[in-house]
Design a protein around this motif. Structure first.
Motif, PDB file in Angstrom:
ATOM      1  N   LEU A   1      56.189  36.757  26.952  1.00  0.00           N
ATOM      2  CA  LEU A   1      55.042  36.589  27.265  1.00  0.00           C
ATOM      3  C   LEU A   1      54.424  35.320  26.822  1.00  0.00           C
ATOM      4  O   LEU A   1      54.282  34.239  28.007  1.00  0.00           O
TER       5      LEU A   1
ATOM      6  N   ARG B   1      56.637  32.068  29.121  1.00  0.00           N
ATOM      7  CA  ARG B   1      56.093  32.565  30.586  1.00  0.00           C
ATOM      8  C   ARG B   1      54.715  31.674  30.590  1.00  0.00           C
ATOM      9  O   ARG B   1      53.866  31.591  31.765  1.00  0.00           O
ATOM     10  N   ILE B   2      54.012  31.522  29.048  1.00  0.00           N
ATOM     11  CA  ILE B   2      53.057  31.624  29.387  1.00  0.00           C
ATOM     12  C   ILE B   2      52.722  29.828  29.046  1.00  0.00           C
ATOM     13  O   ILE B   2      51.740  29.588  29.720  1.00  0.00           O
TER      14      ILE B   2
ATOM     15  N   LEU C   1      48.820  37.512  31.572  1.00  0.00           N
ATOM     16  CA  LEU C   1      49.847  37.143  30.423  1.00  0.00           C
ATOM     17  C   LEU C   1      49.668  37.299  28.925  1.00  0.00           C
ATOM     18  O   LEU C   1      49.913  37.720  28.203  1.00  0.00           O
TER      19      LEU C   1
ATOM     20  N   ALA D   1      53.356  39.686  38.340  1.00  0.00           N
ATOM     21  CA  ALA D   1      52.923  40.264  36.945  1.00  0.00           C
ATOM     22  C   ALA D   1      52.864  40.988  36.388  1.00  0.00           C
ATOM     23  O   ALA D   1      53.985  41.402  35.336  1.00  0.00           O
TER      24      ALA D   1
ATOM     25  N   ASP E   1      56.880  39.874  35.448  1.00  0.00           N
ATOM     26  CA  ASP E   1      56.994  39.527  34.604  1.00  0.00           C
ATOM     27  C   ASP E   1      56.912  39.866  33.302  1.00  0.00           C
ATOM     28  O   ASP E   1      57.605  39.938  32.148  1.00  0.00           O
TER      29      ASP E   1
END
Length: 757
Positions: A232, A235-236, A317, A348, A351
């Motif tokens: 996470l 991906r942020i 996220l 989302a 992800d």
């Protein structure tokens, strides 16, 4: 850089005392294990066996301090067992000089080659060879040698048992790695408020990924907080960058920018709270103001298009991060009016599934052996820096042992032991450690000698002083080489004194032969070096190829949004990260080498690094806006992706051949592009920025002298499509170059962090 300047810099770094994090409980545990081994051995077998077992326990404890994500008990057992085997075989051949030299050469070559499997394995193998040179002198018969070897194994086993019975922050290093990654994201978010193209150091993310590789046994006991948050966090980062960057985000000023600043500040506060919770194993304590910022319905009224999409994804996220860290499920989620639509929700969920499904499996200790052998075999070639190190350290070790054997000093093993301990595959570490070892030896021997002369310790007191010296070394291990070497020198003096040797028999020989060993090591590197400077172009070409594939993978998904959930993008990003790290490590090594640049000057390397980082940054921004599965495809993106892949591969070959790369395929693909609606507009803009960054790379690598104008002044000519210098008449007809558009991202940053050191 001249030799004199290189020597001054390496000497200064070797004698420097660093600010390291002390771990007193871990040091105390290792010292207690050593004391138990020495005490039991003295009571049951006598001083000679106690000295051997003490070396085994000492080395096993050092192995547990190495930066490794593997279970520490296994490292202790492996270290003690390998030292026992080395000692037993060394004793069997020790009475025959030529046979022992052959064994020493084989053992040292394998230890030098083991650096290919990683620094932890390389350091353990090197230390075993060095300590073996001392321990083979302690037994008096084959049976005694077998007994000494068995006690070394027992010493390693005792240290392993203590690690299991008395764990100190069992998952502490893994928690710190993940918390550092989230804290780095928080700091990045806050810096983006003031600098929309602020640099980001991806080292914490790389460390967190290394920590996430666990064995199947570890997977059964890993805390839930350490599962999923790393993916996470990765991906942020592109979402934060795309939200802040004016190139694909909001304008530099205005109400939209103010709203983005509020979101970034709130994201930093939430990420910091999650990092603290993971580090200390506590529930997440979220700041109410930060939660309110993401729940307010004003975001949808202010932000539109890609910025609004990035804000929604950021909220999703962050909510997932808080859930993993142990907080409430809706703490950072958007308000009902700002909920994502069906496509965003699907993205989302995809992800989250990608980050939480499966583990990064690390092989066990038995599976590590063939993997290490494969890595060593891959490096077994003439041009390899690891192979050259293995040849160098083997030659020095055998020559040093022969010199020490024939010198009328006694204890001739000090010279090869010093050489083996200081030699590393690169120049700066070898020279810095050589200076630190000699300086630390002088300090340690002087202090230990003064204590021996004043206290006149008996066997048990000598053992206690040896344990105290080792404990101090464990405590100061992170503070610099000179402190470590001083403690090691004192430890050896006390330990051999426990075996009955007087300080007058060890101190003079140790000082002189340590100096001889250090000189041999430094001379060997000067005569048979493995310079990194000539390989900078190869490293740069590898980085260019990796970034080209990463950018092509991202652009290719705009042409096929219904494909898989970007596994090729993820793999390409990881490869680009590795090649960038290899480039920066090579540049750091080259900075201290006393050689000329041989084709890539320091200024050219810095400019090329900046340009390539821009390529990665644009690709990262495009990755943050990857289309959902139901989005109409962009056919022109497929042609651009192929052009990027082809042009960067051809450009990498040109870099290796010392030619200026050309980007005609990319330029032709963009010229043939027929502009359309979003996301066509986003990827078209990104392609233009990619081409500009690639042109900047060509400018950085074109080091030919500029043409002379009629008045005799130099002129820096802007390269055209052909990327070559134009004639003087063409240059005089060139119009004034336009200023770059304010939307062009700037700043020394790529997808994996800052490029300036």
């Amino acid at each position: 850089m001249t030799w004199w300047r290189s020597l001054k810099q390496t000497a200064r770094s070797g004698l420097a005392v660093e600010r390291g994090r002390l771990e007193p409980l871990v040091a105390l545990r290792a010292a207690v294990g050593l004391a138990v081994v020495i005490g039991v051995s003295l009571s049951l077998f006598g001083p000679a066996v106690a000295a051997s077992s003490a070396f085994g326990a000492f080395q096993a404890a050092i192995a547990t301090f190495q930066r490794s994500w593997r279970p520490r008990p296994e490292l202790a057992i492996a270290s003690g067992t390998s030292l026992a085997l080395s000692t037993f075989l060394g004793y069997l051949t020790g009475s025959h000089l030529l046979l022992f030299l052959a064994l020493l050469a084989l053992w040292t070559f394998l230890a030098g080659l083991s650096w290919a499997a990683g620094p932890t394995i390389g350091l353990i193998a090197t230390s075993n060879v060095a300590i073996m040179l001392v321990t083979i002198t302690l037994p008096t018969s084959v049976a005694a040698a077998a007994g000494h070897a068995a006690m070394m194994v027992a010493g390693g086993a005792i240290q392993a048992v203590l690690v299991i019975v008395f764990p100190v922050r069992r998952w502490g290093a893994h928690r710190d790695a993940l918390a550092d990654a989230l804290a780095a994201e928080a700091d990045y978010a806050r810096r983006l408020r003031h600098d929309p193209v602020a640099p980001f150091d991806a080292a914490p993310l790389m460390t967190a990924r290394a920590a996430a590789h666990i064995t199947p046994r570890q997977a059964r006991t890993r805390p839930a907080q350490l599962h999923g948050a790393r993916g996470l966090a990765e991906r942020i980062r592109p979402v934060l960058a795309s939200l802040a960057d004016p190139a694909l985000g909001v304008p530099a000023e205005g109400p939209e920018r103010d709203r983005v600043r509020e979101l970034l500040d709130a994201a930093g506060a939430i990420l910091d709270a999650a990092a603290r919770a993971i580090r200390h194993g506590r529930p997440v304590d979220l700041p109410p103001a930060a939660v309110s910022t993401f729940r307010t319905p004003d975001t949808g009224a202010i932000l539109t298009g890609p910025p609004h999409r990035a804000a929604r994804r950021l909220g999703t996220l962050l909510r997932d991060v808080v859930e993993v860290a142990g907080g409430t499920s809706n703490a950072a989620s958007p308000a009902a009016g700002e909920a994502s639509d069906a496509s965003d929700a699907g993205t989302a969920q995809a992800d989250a599934a990608a980050t939480t499904s499966g583990n990064l499996v690390r092989p066990g200790l038995t599976a590590l052996v063939p993997a290490a052998a494969k890595a060593m075999r891959a490096e077994l070639r003439v041009r390899s820096a690891v192979t050259r190190h293995a040849v160098r350290v083997t030659t020095v070790a055998t020559a040093g042992y022969a010199v020490g054997h024939y010198l009328p000093l006694g204890h001739g093993y000090w010279a090869p032991m010093a050489s083996v301990m200081v030699m590393r595959p690169d120049f700066s570490q070898t020279y810095a450690r050589a200076v630190a070892r000699f300086g630390g030896t002088l300090v340690g021997v002087a202090l230990a000698t003064a204590v021996v002369r004043l206290a006149q310790p008996d066997t048990y007191l000598s053992g206690a002083l040896a344990v105290a010296s080792a404990g101090l070394m464990y405590l100061l291990m992170r503070t610099g080489q000179i402190a470590v070497q001083a403690c090691v020198a004192a430890y050896v003096v006390f330990l051999l004194g426990m075996g009955g040797e007087q300080w007058t028999q060890t101190v003079p020989e140790r000082v002189v032969l340590t100096l001889v060993g250090g000189i041999l090591a430094m001379t060997a590197y000067a005569l048979y070096p493995a310079w990194e400077t000539p390989r900078l172009r190869t490293r740069l070409a590898d980085w260019l190829t990796a970034y080209g594939r990463y950018a092509a993978a991202v652009v290719g998904h705009y042409a096929d949004p219904a494909g898989k959930n970007c596994p090729d993008v993820r793999e390409a990003l990881l490869t680009a990260r590795d090649t960038r790290a290899a480039w920066q490590e090579a540049v750091e090594r080259a900075e201290h080498e006393p050689v000329r640049h041989r084709g890539l000057s320091r200024a050219a390397a810095a400019d090329a690094e900046h340009a390539l980082a821009q390529v990665g940054r644009v690709a990262m921004l495009l990755e943050a806006h990857l289309p959902d599965r139901g989005t109409p495809p962009v056919p022109a993106a497929a042609r651009l992706a192929d052009a990027l892949r082809t042009a960067t591969e051809q450009g990498a070959k040109a870099v290796r051949d010392r030619r200026v790369p050309r980007w005609d395929p990319v330029r032709e693909a963009l010229d043939a592009w027929e502009s359309g609606e979003a996301p066509d507009r986003v990827v078209r803009r990104g392609g233009t920025l990619l081409l500009k960054s690639l042109d900047d790379l060509s400018d950085a690598l074109d080091t030919s002298p500029p043409p002379m104008l009629v008045d005799g002044s130099d002129s820096n000519v802007r390269k055209g499509d052909s990327n070559v210098r134009k004639s003087e008449s063409d240059v005089r007809e060139q119009p004034t170059p336009e200023k770059p558009t304010p939307e062009t991202p700037s700043g020394p940053q790529g997808p994996e962090g800052p490029t300036t050191r």
